[in-house]
Design a protein around this motif. Structure first.
Motif, PDB file in Angstrom:
ATOM      1  N   LEU A  97      14.824  -9.235 -12.882  1.00 13.48           N
ATOM      2  CA  LEU A  97      13.501  -8.910 -13.418  1.00 13.48           C
ATOM      3  C   LEU A  97      12.697  -8.042 -12.459  1.00 13.48           C
ATOM      4  N   ALA A  98      13.126  -7.966 -11.204  1.00 13.53           N
ATOM      5  CA  ALA A  98      12.385  -7.239 -10.169  1.00 13.53           C
ATOM      6  C   ALA A  98      10.961  -7.772 -10.056  1.00 13.53           C
ATOM      7  N   ASP A  99      10.804  -9.066 -10.223  1.00 11.59           N
ATOM      8  CA  ASP A  99       9.488  -9.705 -10.179  1.00 11.59           C
ATOM      9  C   ASP A  99       9.638 -11.071  -9.519  1.00 11.59           C
ATOM     10  N   PRO A 100       9.885 -11.098  -8.200  1.00 11.08           N
ATOM     11  CA  PRO A 100      10.170 -12.378  -7.531  1.00 11.08           C
ATOM     12  C   PRO A 100       9.007 -13.355  -7.563  1.00 11.08           C
ATOM     13  N   ALA A 101       7.781 -12.868  -7.823  1.00  8.91           N
ATOM     14  CA  ALA A 101       6.635 -13.770  -7.827  1.00  8.91           C
ATOM     15  C   ALA A 101       6.519 -14.568  -9.117  1.00  8.91           C
ATOM     16  N   ARG A 102       7.216 -14.161 -10.173  1.00  9.94           N
ATOM     17  CA  ARG A 102       7.088 -14.836 -11.459  1.00  9.94           C
ATOM     18  C   ARG A 102       7.885 -16.147 -11.451  1.00  9.94           C
ATOM     19  N   THR A 103       7.273 -17.210 -11.954  1.00  9.36           N
ATOM     20  CA  THR A 103       7.958 -18.498 -12.038  1.00  9.36           C
ATOM     21  C   THR A 103       8.971 -18.466 -13.171  1.00  9.36           C
ATOM     22  N   ILE A 104      10.193 -18.836 -12.869  1.00  7.44           N
ATOM     23  CA  ILE A 104      11.281 -18.813 -13.859  1.00  7.44           C
ATOM     24  C   ILE A 104      11.719 -20.247 -14.116  1.00  7.44           C
ATOM     25  N   THR A 105      11.688 -20.632 -15.367  1.00 10.42           N
ATOM     26  CA  THR A 105      12.101 -21.964 -15.776  1.00 10.42           C
ATOM     27  C   THR A 105      13.537 -21.902 -16.273  1.00 10.42           C
ATOM     28  N   VAL A 106      14.400 -22.728 -15.713  1.00  9.16           N
ATOM     29  CA  VAL A 106      15.811 -22.766 -16.103  1.00  9.16           C
ATOM     30  C   VAL A 106      16.064 -24.051 -16.885  1.00  9.16           C
ATOM     31  N   ALA A 107      16.584 -23.915 -18.088  1.00  6.95           N
ATOM     32  CA  ALA A 107      16.900 -25.060 -18.944  1.00  6.95           C
ATOM     33  C   ALA A 107      18.402 -25.108 -19.181  1.00  6.95           C
ATOM     34  N   GLY A 108      19.000 -26.253 -18.946  1.00  6.91           N
ATOM     35  CA  GLY A 108      20.422 -26.422 -19.210  1.00  6.91           C
ATOM     36  C   GLY A 108      20.661 -27.065 -20.558  1.00  6.91           C
ATOM     37  N   LEU A 109      21.914 -27.412 -20.838  1.00  6.90           N
ATOM     38  CA  LEU A 109      22.268 -28.144 -22.057  1.00  6.90           C
ATOM     39  C   LEU A 109      21.759 -27.443 -23.317  1.00  6.90           C
ATOM     40  N   TYR A 160      19.110 -23.124  -8.465  1.00 11.12           N
ATOM     41  CA  TYR A 160      18.303 -22.268  -7.590  1.00 11.12           C
ATOM     42  C   TYR A 160      18.909 -20.878  -7.474  1.00 11.12           C
ATOM     43  N   ARG A 161      20.231 -20.806  -7.369  1.00  9.69           N
ATOM     44  CA  ARG A 161      20.874 -19.496  -7.246  1.00  9.69           C
ATOM     45  C   ARG A 161      20.761 -18.702  -8.542  1.00  9.69           C
ATOM     46  N   VAL A 162      20.849 -19.380  -9.661  1.00 12.68           N
ATOM     47  CA  VAL A 162      20.650 -18.721 -10.948  1.00 12.68           C
ATOM     48  C   VAL A 162      19.222 -18.196 -11.054  1.00 12.68           C
ATOM     49  N   ARG A 163      18.266 -19.004 -10.663  1.00 13.84           N
ATOM     50  CA  ARG A 163      16.855 -18.578 -10.716  1.00 13.84           C
ATOM     51  C   ARG A 163      16.630 -17.344  -9.837  1.00 13.84           C
ATOM     52  N   LYS A 164      17.232 -17.329  -8.645  1.00 16.47           N
ATOM     53  CA  LYS A 164      17.101 -16.175  -7.746  1.00 16.47           C
ATOM     54  C   LYS A 164      17.726 -14.938  -8.377  1.00 16.47           C
ATOM     55  N   ALA A 165      18.873 -15.092  -9.009  1.00 17.35           N
ATOM     56  CA  ALA A 165      19.537 -13.950  -9.641  1.00 17.35           C
ATOM     57  C   ALA A 165      18.682 -13.370 -10.763  1.00 17.35           C
ATOM     58  N   ILE A 166      18.049 -14.223 -11.546  1.00 13.56           N
ATOM     59  CA  ILE A 166      17.187 -13.755 -12.628  1.00 13.56           C
ATOM     60  C   ILE A 166      15.988 -13.020 -12.066  1.00 13.56           C
ATOM     61  N   ALA A 167      15.385 -13.562 -11.010  1.00  9.90           N
ATOM     62  CA  ALA A 167      14.246 -12.895 -10.379  1.00  9.90           C
ATOM     63  C   ALA A 167      14.627 -11.516  -9.876  1.00  9.90           C
ATOM     64  N   ASP A 168      15.838 -11.393  -9.316  1.00 14.00           N
ATOM     65  CA  ASP A 168      16.309 -10.081  -8.856  1.00 14.00           C
ATOM     66  C   ASP A 168      16.462  -9.118 -10.034  1.00 14.00           C
TER      67      ASP A 168
END
Length: 570
Positions: free
Chosen positions: A354-366, A344-352
Motif C-alpha cells: 500500500l506504500a502507507d506504513p502508517a495506516r492500521t491494517i486489520t488481518v482476519a483469518g478463517l 505480523y509479517r503479512v501485515r507488514k507485506a500489505i503495508a509495503d
C-alpha cells in the motif's frame, strides 16, 4: 441480489463443540473431525440457506450510512500457547519483541497481537433525520474456545458472550442493532482462563465485550469527524491455487496438502487422546538426512488420509484472499489460522504494497475457506501443532505474504501481475471501485430520497410452468434501494379499487434480477383457479406499495380454464 461472490467475506469463528459435517473434504470429515464423521448435505444446505438469507436481508435493508473506525490495544484476553515455536523465529517484529522483552517472566502473555479493531456503522434514520447506530464489527485475535470439547451445550462461547454483552451495553438506537466479531491473528493464541466452564467463558467474554464498548465510546467522543459518509470503498480479490504454487523469487508449495503427526494430538490447550502415542508428540519429525529435499521436510506425515489423492480431495486446493479498504480502514483476509508472527509479517507485506506504513491494517483469518494453519517457516521446522497443521509446507507463510502484498499494490495503480505468476486461470484481480447498491451516500443532515419506478410494463398471462398458471408483471426502475427493505414492500392484487390480497401472502413472489437487459423487477402470483372463486373472469391489476410511493400495472383478466395451480414454487 446483485452482489457477486467475490464481494462477500464469510468470516468464521469457532468453538470446540458444534456441528462438524459441513465441509466436503476428506481431511475435515474423517476420523479426526468428530465422533460421528461424514458430510451432511442437508445440514450444509440449511447452513447455506441461512447465510444467504442474511446477505439478502442486508442488501435489501441498505440505506445511506456512515462508517467510523477505532483501534485499541487489549491484553489479558489471550496468551501464546506455543511459545517455543514463537521464540524460534529468526526475527520478531520490533513492537512484538519489545513487548516480550518487557514481560520476560510471562512471555506467553505478551507474545500475541493486542490489536482490537472496531468498524462502526450508522444508518440514516428518516424519522429523526439523523444517523443512528446500526451495528459494529470487531476484529480480535484469540481462539474463542474456553469451554472444553466434552460440553453438551451449543453456545457462541467467548465471542458469543462478548457480542451480546457489548450490544446490551450500547443500547442501540435502531431495531436490528447487532455487534459481530471476526477472528484476527490467533493461530497460536488461546484464551487466558482459569477453568474451561461456561461461567469462565462468560467472564472472559464480558471482559472483551467491555473493551469493545470502551472503543465504541472513543468514536462517540470524537463525533462526526470520526466518520466517513463517502469512500473510499475498494475491494481486491483473488482465488489462489495453492498446490505447487510458485513463490516470486524461488521455491514453491507442496503438491499435496498433508499434516504432521503432532496435528492429531491437538494443541497444548486442547490436547486429544492421541497424545498417548509418541509419534503424536509436539516436535516429532523425520530425520533430516532422509528427507531434506522433500517439500514438506521435516514433517512426519500423518497417515489416514489418501496420501496421493488428486488435489482438492483431502483438503482445499483453491482458497481466496481479499483486501478491502472501507473508509479509513483496511481489512485483509486469509483462508487459514495465522500464527502471531505470520500475521505480523503479512501485515507488514500489505503495508509495503500500500506504500502507507502508517495506516492500521486489520488481518482476519478463517475467511472464505479453511486451510488449517499457516505457521512461519521457522516455526514449521519445529513441527509443533501449528507447524504440523500447515498443509502446504514451510513456504506457505512467504507465499501468502507475497500474494497479499501484490494485491495491495493494485490499490496504488499497480498491475498486480506478479501475483499471478504460476497461478491458474481461475485467479482474478478485481480492484475497481465497487458500490454494493445504488444508494447515494449523503452527508449528515440530509434525508435520502426515494424514487419510484417510472412505469410498469403490461402484464403477461398464461405463463405455464409444469402445468401451473402464473401471472406476472415486469417493470423497469431503480434497483432495490427504492424499496429500502423487504418489510417496506407490499404487492397486492386489486379489483376495481378493492384489495383482494393482503400484500404479503404466500401466493405472491417478488424477484429482482439486474442481469437481464430490462424489466429487472418481476412480481409473480399464482391465481386461484376454482370456477367458484370471485376473481374468475374479473379484471385485476397489481399494485406495489413502498414508502416511496405506489405503482400499478395494466389490467388483466383472470382466465378460468387453467389447471389447478400448485402452491409450491418451481
Amino acid at each position: 441480489v446483485p452482489v457477486p461472490a467475490n464481494r462477500i467475506a464469510l468470516m468464521a469463528t469457532h468453538t470446540h463443540y458444534a456441528f462438524g459435517h459441513f465441509l466436503v473434504f476428506n481431511g475435515y470429515t474423517g476420523p479426526f473431525s468428530s465422533r460421528r464423521t461424514g458430510f451432511d448435505a442437508k445440514f450444509a444446505d440449511r447452513l447455506a440457506a441461512k447465510i444467504g438469507a442474511g446477505i439478502r436481508h442486508a442488501y435489501w435493508s441498505a440505506r445511506p450510512a456512515r462508517i467510523g473506525w477505532a483501534y485499541g490495544s487489549v491484553r489479558g484476553i489471550g496468551r501464546n500457547r506455543s511459545i517455543a515455536p514463537f521464540l524460534h523465529n529468526d526475527s520478531l517484529p520490533p513492537d512484538l519483541a519489545a513487548a516480550v522483552h518487557a514481560s520476560s517472566d510471562e512471555p506467553d502473555l505478551a507474545a500475541v497481537d493486542p490489536l482490537l479493531s472496531l468498524m462502526r456503522v450508522d444508518q440514516w434514520d428518516p424519522a429523526t433525520e439523523r444517523y443512528a447506530p446500526a451495528g459494529a464489527l470487531a476484529f480480535y485475535g484469540v481462539h474463542p474456545s474456553v469451554v472444553n470439547a466434552h460440553n453438551s451445550l451449543y453456545t457462541g462461547d467467548l465471542f458469543g458472550y462478548a457480542t451480546r454483552y457489548a450490544a446490551e451495553q450500547l443500547q442501540p438506537a435502531l431495531p436490528g442493532f447487532v455487534v459481530g466479531i471476526a477472528n484476527g491473528i490467533e493461530g497460536d493464541v488461546t484464551s487466558v482462563r482459569a477453568t474451561d466452564t461456561q461461567r469462565e467463558s462468560r467472564r472472559v467474554g464480558h471482559k472483551l465485550g467491555a473493551d469493545i464498548v470502551e472503543l465504541w465510546k472513543t468514536l462517540e467522543t470524537a463525533g462526526d469527524a470520526a466518520f466517513d459518509t463517502t469512500g473510499p470503498l475498494r475491494v481486491a480479490y483473488r482465488e489462489l491455487a495453492w498446490s505447487e504454487a510458485k513463490l516470486q523469487d524461488s521455491g514453491k508449495l507442496c503438491p499435496y496438502p498433508s499434516q504432521g503427526t503432532p496435528a492429531a494430538a491437538g494443541a497444548s490447550d486442547h490436547p486429544t487422546a492421541m497424545r498417548i502415542f509418541n509419534a503424536a508428540s509436539p516436535g516429532v519429525h523425520t530425520a533430516l538426512a532422509l528427507d531434506e529435499h522433500a517439500c514438506d521436510s521435516p514433517r512426519f506425515t500423518l497417515i489416514g488420509i489418501q496420501p496421493h489423492a488428486h488435489a482438492g480431495a483431502n483438503y482445499p486446493q483453491i482458497a481466496p484472499i481479499l483486501l478491502a479498504r472501507i473508509g479509513r480502514g483496511v481489512v485483509a483476509t486469509a483462508p487459514a489460522e495465522l500464527t502471531t508472527v505470520t500475521g505480523y509479517r503479512v501485515r507488514k507485506a500489505i503495508a509495503d504494497g500500500l506504500a502507507d506504513p502508517a495506516r492500521t491494517i486489520t488481518v482476519a483469518g478463517l475467511t472464505n475457506e479453511y486451510l488449517g494453519y499457516i505457521a512461519t517457516h521457522e516455526e514449521y521446522r519445529l513441527q509443533h501443532y501449528e507447524g504440523a497443521s500447515t498443509l502446504y509446507g514451510p513456504n506457505s507463510e512467504l507465499f501468502l505474504a507475497q500474494q497479499l502484498r501484490c494485491l495491495a499494490s493494485t490499490f496504488n495503480a499497480g498491475s498486480g501481475a506478479a501475483c499471478a505468476a504460476g497461478q491458474a486461470d481461475i485467479d482474478k484481480v478485481l480492484a475497481a471501485p465497487y458500490v454494493a447498491t445504488n444508494t447515494s451516500v449523503l452527508p449528515c443532515g440530509h434525508a435520502p430520497t426515494a424514487h419510484a419506478p417510472e412505469h410498469l410494463t403490461p402484464v403477461g398471462r398464461d405463463i405455464n410452468y409444469d402445468g401451473e398458471r402464473y401471472y406476472y408483471v415486469s417493470f423497469d426502475g431503480p434497483a432495490p434501494e427504492w424499496v429500502q427493505s423487504p418489510e417496506d414492500l407490499e404487492v397486492s392484487v386489486m379489483s376495481s379499487g378493492v384489495q383482494l390480497t393482503d400484500g404479503r401472502g404466500e401466493l405472491m413472489r417478488v424477484l429482482y434480477d439486474d442481469s437481464v437487459s430490462d424489466h429487472a423487477w418481476k412480481v409473480e402470483w399464482i391465481a386461484p383457479t376454482d370456477a367458484a372463486d370471485p376473481v374468475c373472469g374479473k379484471k385485476l391489476s397489481f399494485v406495489l406499495k413502498t414508502p416511496g410511493g405506489s405503482v400499478s400495472s395494466d389490467e388483466f383478466t383472470v382466465a378460468c380454464d387453467a389447471p389447478e395451480a400448485s402452491r409450491v414454487w418451481p
